[in-house]
Design an enzyme around this catalytic site. Structure first.
Site, PDB file in Angstrom:
ATOM      1  N   GLY A 146       0.851  -1.187   0.000  1.00  0.00           N
ATOM      2  CA  GLY A 146       0.000   0.000   0.000  1.00  0.00           C
ATOM      3  C   GLY A 146       0.881   1.229   0.000  1.00  0.00           C
TER       4      GLY A 146
ATOM      5  CD  GLN B  44       3.803   5.791   2.628  1.00  0.00           C
ATOM      6  OE1 GLN B  44       2.799   5.244   2.197  1.00  0.00           O
ATOM      7  NE2 GLN B  44       4.863   5.109   3.033  1.00  0.00           N
TER       8      GLN B  44
ATOM      9  CB  CYS C 109       6.209   1.792   6.857  1.00  0.00           C
ATOM     10  SG  CYS C 109       5.624   3.340   6.149  1.00  0.00           S
ATOM     11  CG  LEU C 110       6.954   0.965   0.684  1.00  0.00           C
ATOM     12  CD1 LEU C 110       6.198   1.302  -0.591  1.00  0.00           C
ATOM     13  CD2 LEU C 110       8.042  -0.060   0.403  1.00  0.00           C
TER      14      LEU C 110
ATOM     15  CG  HIS D 113       0.581   0.772   7.591  1.00  0.00           C
ATOM     16  ND1 HIS D 113       1.672   0.329   8.286  1.00  0.00           N
ATOM     17  CD2 HIS D 113       1.059   1.622   6.648  1.00  0.00           C
ATOM     18  CE1 HIS D 113       2.771   0.896   7.798  1.00  0.00           C
ATOM     19  NE2 HIS D 113       2.420   1.686   6.794  1.00  0.00           N
ATOM     20  CD  GLU D 114      -0.597   2.110   3.129  1.00  0.00           C
ATOM     21  OE1 GLU D 114      -0.201   3.283   2.984  1.00  0.00           O
ATOM     22  OE2 GLU D 114       0.171   1.140   3.222  1.00  0.00           O
TER      23      GLU D 114
ATOM     24  CG  HIS E 244       1.202   6.640   5.816  1.00  0.00           C
ATOM     25  ND1 HIS E 244       2.448   7.000   6.251  1.00  0.00           N
ATOM     26  CD2 HIS E 244       1.272   5.320   5.519  1.00  0.00           C
ATOM     27  CE1 HIS E 244       3.243   5.928   6.222  1.00  0.00           C
ATOM     28  NE2 HIS E 244       2.554   4.899   5.786  1.00  0.00           N
TER      29      HIS E 244
HETATM   30 NI    NI Z   1       3.457   3.009   5.533  1.00  0.00          NI
END
Ligand code: NI
Length: 179
Positions: free
Chosen positions: A47, A52, A100-101, A142-143, A146
């Site tokens: 995701g 981000q 997480c990226l 999680h997304e 953000h």
């Molecule tokens: Ni993340």
């Protein structure tokens, strides 16, 4: 369109409360969605949220049939979710591993609601309303975090279960453990 740079933890742009999308189905919005998918796929992510890549908007994408970074996760429908609202179906909390990226190379155990209901819009402005559990519910929580400036380490309650992916999950393909 373009693979964009993913901001990393420490960048203040990841800590903002994102603004709602007010215009749907515009060329700018559709281009942003395309950039998000290009960027997520290039990183083999499960995701990605607009903040981000530095876009301060309430827009997340997620979904995969199979994900190299989470090889045991069941498929999650490919989704663009705009201006989301997430609520727990009941109070049950489950702990599970997340990465997480924006926090490359690390994983941690994060408590999340086991079952959620989420509502939002697709890029054309059509309503999306779903219930989810398991990894699907975890990815959405999680997304959407953000969008309120929360990265998963700030949701952790046991920091002894936080570490390097390559150490915690040595069997992941080389390259998959980088993020
Ligand atoms: Ni993340």
């Amino acid at each position: 369109m373009a693979v964009r740079e993913i901001l990393k933890m420490g960048d203040p742009r990841l800590l903002r409360i994102a603004a709602p999308v007010t215009e749907f189905d515009t060329p700018a919005l559709l281009a942003l969605v395309e950039d998000l998918f290009d960027t997520m796929r290039a990183a083999d992510g499960a995701g990605l949220a607009a903040p981000q890549i530095g876009e301060d908007l309430q827009l997340v994408i997620f979904g995969f049939d199979h994900n190299g970074r989470y090889p045991d996760a069941p498929p999650v429908p490919q989704t663009v979710l705009i201006n989301p609202v997430v609520e727990a179906v009941d109070g049950e909390i489950v702990a599970g591993w997340e990465g997480c990226l924006s926090v490359p190379g690390l994983r941690g155990v994060v408590p999340r609601f086991a079952r959620i209901r989420y509502r939002g819009f697709d890029p054309q402005g059509r309503v999306i309303e779903r219930e989810a559990d398991g990894f699907h519910a975890r990815v959405v929580q999680h997304e959407c975090d953000h969008l309120i400036g929360r990265l998963y380490p700030t949701r952790m309650t046991d920091l002894s279960r936080f570490g390097y992916t390559s150490v915690l999950f040595p069997d992941l393909e080389p390259g998959e453990a980088d993020d």
